[in-house]
Design a protein around this motif. Structure first.
Motif, PDB file in Angstrom:
ATOM      1  N   ILE A 305      47.217 -26.052   1.379  1.00 13.10           N
ATOM      2  CA  ILE A 305      47.369 -26.223  -0.061  1.00 13.10           C
ATOM      3  C   ILE A 305      46.877 -24.938  -0.722  1.00 13.10           C
ATOM      4  O   ILE A 305      45.817 -24.403  -0.351  1.00 13.10           O
ATOM      5  CB  ILE A 305      46.529 -27.426  -0.562  1.00 13.10           C
ATOM      6  CG1 ILE A 305      47.071 -28.719   0.051  1.00 13.10           C
ATOM      7  CG2 ILE A 305      46.515 -27.487  -2.081  1.00 13.10           C
ATOM      8  CD1 ILE A 305      46.271 -29.955  -0.329  1.00 13.10           C
ATOM      9  N   ASP A 306      47.667 -24.427  -1.642  1.00 11.21           N
ATOM     10  CA  ASP A 306      47.271 -23.209  -2.366  1.00 11.21           C
ATOM     11  C   ASP A 306      46.248 -23.600  -3.435  1.00 11.21           C
ATOM     12  O   ASP A 306      46.600 -24.263  -4.420  1.00 11.21           O
ATOM     13  CB  ASP A 306      48.526 -22.594  -3.003  1.00 11.21           C
ATOM     14  CG  ASP A 306      48.222 -21.259  -3.684  1.00 11.21           C
ATOM     15  OD1 ASP A 306      47.024 -20.877  -3.746  1.00 11.21           O
ATOM     16  OD2 ASP A 306      49.182 -20.612  -4.138  1.00 11.21           O
ATOM     17  N   GLY A 307      44.992 -23.188  -3.231  1.00 12.15           N
ATOM     18  CA  GLY A 307      43.938 -23.538  -4.189  1.00 12.15           C
ATOM     19  C   GLY A 307      44.253 -23.053  -5.604  1.00 12.15           C
ATOM     20  O   GLY A 307      43.843 -23.670  -6.590  1.00 12.15           O
ATOM     21  N   ALA A 328      39.210 -21.366  -1.385  1.00 19.43           N
ATOM     22  CA  ALA A 328      38.017 -22.063  -1.872  1.00 19.43           C
ATOM     23  C   ALA A 328      36.995 -21.061  -2.436  1.00 19.43           C
ATOM     24  O   ALA A 328      36.074 -21.464  -3.135  1.00 19.43           O
ATOM     25  CB  ALA A 328      37.406 -22.909  -0.758  1.00 19.43           C
ATOM     26  N   ASP A 329      37.155 -19.790  -2.094  1.00 18.47           N
ATOM     27  CA  ASP A 329      36.275 -18.761  -2.695  1.00 18.47           C
ATOM     28  C   ASP A 329      36.536 -18.614  -4.184  1.00 18.47           C
ATOM     29  O   ASP A 329      35.676 -18.230  -4.969  1.00 18.47           O
ATOM     30  CB  ASP A 329      36.477 -17.407  -1.989  1.00 18.47           C
ATOM     31  CG  ASP A 329      37.932 -16.955  -2.024  1.00 18.47           C
ATOM     32  OD1 ASP A 329      38.243 -15.922  -2.624  1.00 18.47           O
ATOM     33  OD2 ASP A 329      38.793 -17.669  -1.441  1.00 18.47           O
ATOM     34  N   GLN A 330      37.778 -18.946  -4.601  1.00 16.42           N
ATOM     35  CA  GLN A 330      38.226 -18.714  -5.957  1.00 16.42           C
ATOM     36  C   GLN A 330      38.237 -19.993  -6.788  1.00 16.42           C
ATOM     37  O   GLN A 330      37.930 -19.999  -7.954  1.00 16.42           O
ATOM     38  CB  GLN A 330      39.672 -18.184  -5.912  1.00 16.42           C
ATOM     39  CG  GLN A 330      39.863 -16.890  -6.640  1.00 16.42           C
ATOM     40  CD  GLN A 330      41.314 -16.421  -6.506  1.00 16.42           C
ATOM     41  OE1 GLN A 330      42.222 -17.203  -6.208  1.00 16.42           O
ATOM     42  NE2 GLN A 330      41.506 -15.138  -6.721  1.00 16.42           N
ATOM     43  N   ALA A 346      40.148 -15.621   2.902  1.00 16.43           N
ATOM     44  CA  ALA A 346      39.593 -14.349   2.455  1.00 16.43           C
ATOM     45  C   ALA A 346      38.160 -14.149   2.955  1.00 16.43           C
ATOM     46  O   ALA A 346      37.826 -13.076   3.449  1.00 16.43           O
ATOM     47  CB  ALA A 346      39.643 -14.257   0.933  1.00 16.43           C
ATOM     48  N   THR A 347      37.311 -15.163   2.844  1.00 16.08           N
ATOM     49  CA  THR A 347      35.909 -14.991   3.248  1.00 16.08           C
ATOM     50  C   THR A 347      35.606 -15.588   4.617  1.00 16.08           C
ATOM     51  O   THR A 347      34.562 -15.318   5.201  1.00 16.08           O
ATOM     52  CB  THR A 347      34.968 -15.683   2.234  1.00 16.08           C
ATOM     53  OG1 THR A 347      35.186 -17.105   2.308  1.00 16.08           O
ATOM     54  CG2 THR A 347      35.233 -15.197   0.820  1.00 16.08           C
ATOM     55  N   GLY A 348      36.483 -16.447   5.112  1.00 14.91           N
ATOM     56  CA  GLY A 348      36.240 -17.088   6.408  1.00 14.91           C
ATOM     57  C   GLY A 348      35.532 -18.426   6.285  1.00 14.91           C
ATOM     58  O   GLY A 348      35.366 -19.141   7.284  1.00 14.91           O
TER      59      GLY A 348
END
Ligand SMILES: Nc1nc2c(ncn2[C@@H]2O[C@H](COP(=O)(O)OP(=O)(O)OP(=O)(O)O)[C@@H](O)[C@H]2O)c(=O)[nH]1
Ligand SMILES: [K+]
Ligand SMILES: [Mg+2]
Length: 441
Positions: A305-307, A328-330, A346-348
């Motif tokens: 799912i695109d956050g 989920a970082d954003q 992006a962050t893992g």
């Protein structure tokens, strides 16, 4: 038999290595040993330290020689193994010297094992087990190969063949003595019961969801979702390399990009796919078609799912599938559906958990069939054909359409099962089976 070439090859891995093993098999072994080894023909099964020289008496190396006289050797022929220093120059000089001997040539892939097969030392599934154990990367592949090479498949196929031979004998009695008082029902019923037991076993074996083949070749996991959800970014994160192109342009990925991983102790092919959407672009549309196929054929789907634009998964979500909420970082994971795992390519963040969910699903799936008796497409084809013949035989008997025809179908099934272990009708497939081996085995 004596016209056959003596074969030689490097049996150990690529140089340089501490030690290499060169292997020779055939009836020139004693001559080669006499001509090139200072010790002459070594005492059977005794490692003998010796100098090894070429035809000009130039020293090649010093090492151990091991002579295993036929028929009690791997190939059934006289066999000599030389344990030398594993450097490229030693190996080159050795193989040149050996192949310069009359009647000695380099072995083809799998030729030692093919000779073992032809000498009746192992059957075809056992020979395949030998190839598989050499290729085995995971413990599960090793265990499966070991079971196969020690006759694990042979045992089952032999039992089926023995039971079918019994059934065939009963049908042949019907053919030879058609009207011996009993009603057809009395004679046919026990035969049908026996056939049904075998048919059920074959159906069970074929209904294994391909676990044996997947342990050997890898399970399939597909990453699917809308364009720009971060599917390629997630693949790269799990693969720990830039395997797929990532851009902020929706519709970047077109081809299916697969990476090979070990998760849950199993080989897994993780596939990145094109973002699913309606499109007029014919290249992208083909990508979407491939994505849908990859999703269908996968053992497990990761729905992304695109956050940044949360929408429920578009494709069918099966019970075992995993839904992840990316970026989920954003974006706050509070926006994610309940069962979705928040991750950030992006962050893992969350990715380790995702890997462990994939791993535990795959390891459970692999363990769902205890001892698969099909480990290659070749086995599946023959077994399906055998089952089809038996179903036909059963129908003929049930409808009283002719015991003779039914007997022919049972014989056909026996041949199909025999072809799996290589007792009959395999001349045409031996080349294909053994060419997959490495040289020296
Ligand atoms: N902030 C943030 N950006 C991300 C994350 N994952 C991907 N992106 C960005 O989202 C954009 C799309 O990423 P891709 O990995 O190409 O997405 P995709 O789903 O493969 O896209 P298509 O191949 O076009 O379907 C890129 O600009 C990425 O840098 C994430 O976890 N966090
Ligand atoms: K993209
Ligand atoms: Mg992509």
């Amino acid at each position: 038999m004596s016209e056959r070439d003596t074969i030689c090859a490097l049996a150990s891995g690529q140089p340089p290595a501490a030690i290499c093993i060169l292997r020779l098999s055939g009836d020139k072994v004693w001559k080669v040993a006499g001509a090139l080894l200072e010790c002459g023909l070594p005492e059977p099964r005794h490692a003998t330290l010796t100098k090894f020289r070429d035809e000009d008496s130039t020293l090649i190396d010093e090492g151990l020689a091991l002579f295993m006289p036929g028929p009690h050797s791997y190939t059934g022929e006289d066999t000599l193994e030389l344990y030398l220093h594993g450097g490229p120059a030693v190996i080159k000089h050795s193989l040149e010297t050996l192949t310069a001997q009359p009647g000695v040539r380099l072995a083809e892939p799998g030729e030692f094992t093919r000779r073992a097969f032809e000498a009746g030392k192992l059957d075809l599934t056992e020979a395949e087990g030998v190839a598989d154990i050499i290729e085995a990367e995971t413990e599960a592949q090793k265990a499966q190969a070991l079971r196969q090479l020690t006759g694990g498949l042979t045992e089952t196929y032999d039992r089926w063949r023995a039971e079918l031979t019994g059934v065939l004998a009963l049908i042949e009695v019907m053919v030879d003595f058609p009207d011996e008082g009993d009603t057809p029902e009395d004679t046919v019923r026990p035969i049908l019961d026996k056939l049904d037991l075998i048919i059920t076993e074959l159906e069970d074996a074929l209904g294994d969801r391909g676990i044996g083949e997947k342990i050997r070749d890898g399970f399939r996991v597909a990453i699917v979702g809308p364009p720009n959800a971060g599917k390629s970014s997630l693949l790269n994160r799990i693969a720990r390399r830039e395997a797929a192109i990532v851009t902020d342009i929706a519709g970047t990925t077109r081809d299916v990009v697969e990476v090979r991983l070990v998760l849950g102790g199993q080989v897994v092919w993780l596939a990145d796919t094109a973002g699913l959407r309606e499109t007029a672009d014919i290249v992208e549309a083909e990508g979407v078609r491939r994505a849908e196929r990859a999703a269908r054929e996968a053992d497990l789907r990761i729905h992304v799912i695109d956050g940044a634009n949360p929408e429920p998964p578009a494709g069918p979500v099966e019970q075992q599938d995993i839904v992840v909420f990316n970026k989920a970082d954003q974006r706050s994971a509070a926006l994610a559906p309940d069962s979705a795992l928040p991750v950030s390519a992006a962050t893992g963040e969350g990715v380790e958990k995702l890997e462990s969910w994939i791993g535990s699903f795959i390891s459970q799936r692999a363990a769902s069939v205890e001892a698969p008796v099909i480990t290659r497409a070749r086995h599946r084809e023959k077994l399906s054909a055998g089952l089809a013949s038996l179903a036909q035989a059963r129908q003929l008997l049930e409808d009283d359409m002719g015991a003779e025809l039914a007997a022919e179908d049972v014989r056909m099934a026996l041949r199909q099962l025999g072809a799996v272990i290589g007792t009959v009708g395999v001349e045409d497939i031996l080349g294909a089976v053994f060419s997959q081996f490495c040289i020296g085995k």
